[in-house]
Scaffold this active site. Structure first.
Site, PDB file in Angstrom:
ATOM      1  CG  PHE A  22      -1.809   1.215   1.279  1.00  0.00           C
ATOM      2  CD1 PHE A  22      -3.039   1.209   0.639  1.00  0.00           C
ATOM      3  CD2 PHE A  22      -1.419   2.370   1.943  1.00  0.00           C
ATOM      4  CE1 PHE A  22      -3.868   2.326   0.656  1.00  0.00           C
ATOM      5  CE2 PHE A  22      -2.235   3.494   1.969  1.00  0.00           C
ATOM      6  CZ  PHE A  22      -3.466   3.473   1.327  1.00  0.00           C
TER       7      PHE A  22
ATOM      8  CG  ASP B 115       5.470   3.748   1.917  1.00  0.00           C
ATOM      9  OD1 ASP B 115       5.454   4.406   2.979  1.00  0.00           O
ATOM     10  OD2 ASP B 115       4.474   3.600   1.191  1.00  0.00           O
TER      11      ASP B 115
ATOM     12  CE  LYS C 246      -1.163   6.071   7.582  1.00  0.00           C
ATOM     13  NZ  LYS C 246      -0.789   5.379   6.359  1.00  0.00           N
TER      14      LYS C 246
HETATM   15  C1  PLP Z   1      -0.910   5.695   4.938  1.00  0.00           C
HETATM   16  C2  PLP Z   1       0.121   5.203   4.013  1.00  0.00           C
HETATM   17  C3  PLP Z   1       0.363   5.827   2.780  1.00  0.00           C
HETATM   18  C4  PLP Z   1      -0.463   6.978   2.259  1.00  0.00           C
HETATM   19  O1  PLP Z   1      -0.405   8.095   3.073  1.00  0.00           O
HETATM   20  P1  PLP Z   1      -1.496   9.253   2.868  1.00  0.00           P
HETATM   21  O2  PLP Z   1      -1.090  10.318   3.841  1.00  0.00           O
HETATM   22  O3  PLP Z   1      -2.828   8.646   3.184  1.00  0.00           O
HETATM   23  O4  PLP Z   1      -1.421   9.693   1.468  1.00  0.00           O
HETATM   24  C5  PLP Z   1       1.382   5.332   1.986  1.00  0.00           C
HETATM   25  N1  PLP Z   1       2.133   4.292   2.386  1.00  0.00           N
HETATM   26  C6  PLP Z   1       1.929   3.669   3.561  1.00  0.00           C
HETATM   27  C7  PLP Z   1       2.810   2.535   3.952  1.00  0.00           C
HETATM   28  C8  PLP Z   1       0.906   4.096   4.406  1.00  0.00           C
HETATM   29  O5  PLP Z   1       0.689   3.452   5.560  1.00  0.00           O
END
Ligand code: PLP
Length: 393
Positions: free
Chosen positions: A131, A216, A245
């Site tokens: 994700f 990420d 986050k």
């Molecule tokens: C939440 C998340 C995203 C996306 O972040 P947003 O602020 O919602 O755009 C991307 N990668 C990971 C691993 C996430 O947990």
């Protein structure tokens, strides 16, 4: 008192309450119901709800400078970039407002690097069930099966391989490959970790093949797994990583971080109206100050161990599955596939948890959650499991 708003675009199911306030691990709705919050805005409120350090940072910065455009230096922007560089071992930071935007930047940076240094290589290998966010390129990079046929045509140039399979990556790399991009722990997939030895092998492989390693860390970064950045647990350093986050502790802040050798944007390639906004980066500085206090990460680590022990006992009691995770990013397997029903039952009891999949409950409490709050959480979960079991029987 119904909570409904016809003027809002309907993009998700929301319960029939309005959230009014929050303090620490507690969120309070319009009926005065208190919820022990082990979601915390999806691992966003790393210091809990409305912590004084963040409220103070916002108030002080709001009286000083809120925005001056990204075309000028501002003090919090520079301070936060230096803090991230200092602690990460990388050198260059670009600020964004969401995780997806930071990942979008990482993809662009890798493609730029490919065009400059790798004969136009542009493909990025990503993982199944990953994700990376909801912009079109981030969705295209993601391996979420439900997104497979959405919003076609996708952005081309992403190849998906299974996690923890180094041979699959080695086989997928070709002359067009510029990077491998992955989450150190797949959060949305149900807290599925990339093994430490896999990350180490991946670092060696990508270096040997001249391919960039992009991590990420939007969910795992800023202390969530018990180290400041999850890659530190593997003793590696990526070429590029992204934060989001927890970095803003509740305000919209994300970052793209790169090694100096990879940081190849020319003027105009990358930007954003709110990039390096002083109000949000001042909060980022306050968050980083807290999270890098001497005992902070150690507490995340020991709280995580304590919570996992309690969950393991509950799992035995109710014949559930494995307890996974590090630090305070934790999942409990629910073999009966009624995780959503359990989360709904927990909500009614005043306990917020998240069912990422039918068989997975995920817990992301504030990083400064107390033992007492963990004990309360375990009691509430026990009650939710007992009654969810009754209603299933
Ligand atoms: C939440 C998340 C995203 C996306 O972040 P947003 O602020 O919602 O755009 C991307 N990668 C990971 C691993 C996430 O947990």
């Amino acid at each position: 008192m119904n909570s409904y708003c016809d003027a809002l675009m309907e993009v998700t199911v929301r319960p029939n309450v309005t959230m009014m306030s929050g303090h620490g691990s507690w969120l309070i709705d319009n009926h005065g119901q208190r919820y022990l919050d082990f979601v915390q805005g999806w691992a966003v409120n790393c210091l809990g709800h409305t912590p004084a350090v963040i409220a103070d940072a916002i108030a002080a910065q709001a009286r000083t400078l809120i925005s001056c455009s990204p075309a000028f230096y501002n003090a919090p922007m520079m301070q936060l970039a230096e803090q991230i560089a200092l602690h990460s071992g990388l050198h260059k930071v670009f600020f964004a407002c969401s995780g997806a935007e930071a990942n979008e930047g990482a993809i662009k940076l890798a493609r730029k690097f490919g065009s400059l240094h790798r004969n136009g290589a542009f493909e990025i290998i990503t993982l199944e069930n990953s994700f990376h966010g909801r912009t079109l390129a981030a969705m295209s990079a993601s391996g979420k099966p439900q997104w497979q046929d959405l919003f076609e045509p996708k952005v081309p140039g992403f190849r998906k391989v299974p996690i923890n399979d180094i041979d699959a990556i080695a086989a997928a790399i070709n002359a067009n490959t510029v990077a491998v991009m992955l989450e150190p722990v797949q959060g949305e997939a149900g807290v599925v970790a990339a093994d430490i030895n896999y990350l180490q092998a991946l670092r060696e492989l990508t270096r040997a093949r001249g391919v960039l390693l992009i991590l990420d860390e939007i969910q795992t970064g800023v202390g969530r797994t018990g180290s400041l950045f999850a890659y530190q647990r593997a003793g590696i350093v990526p070429d590029i990583f992204t934060l989001g986050k927890g970095l803003g502790g509740g305000v919209p802040l994300a970052a793209l971080v790169a090694h100096a050798d990879v940081s190849c944007f020319d003027h105009g390639d990358q930007g954003g109206t709110f990039s390096g906004n002083p109000l949000t980066t001042a909060v980022g500085c306050a968050v980083m100050n807290e999270v890098t206090q001497p005992e902070f990460l150690n507490n995340v680590h020991t709280s995580g161990i304590y919570f996992r022990e309690q969950l393991t006992a509950l799992s035995k009691q109710f014949a559930l599955g494995a307890v996974r995770g590090d630090g305070l990013l934790i999942a409990l397997e629910i073999p009966a596939n009624n995780a959503s029903a359990i989360a709904a039952r927990a909500f009614d009891l005043g306990f917020l948890i998240n069912a990422t999949r039918p068989n997975i409950l995920r817990f992301m409490p504030a990083l400064n959650v107390t033992r007492e709050e963990i004990d309360q959480a375990v009691e509430l979960l026990q009650a939710a499991l007992a009654t969810a079991e009754l209603s299933a029987a």
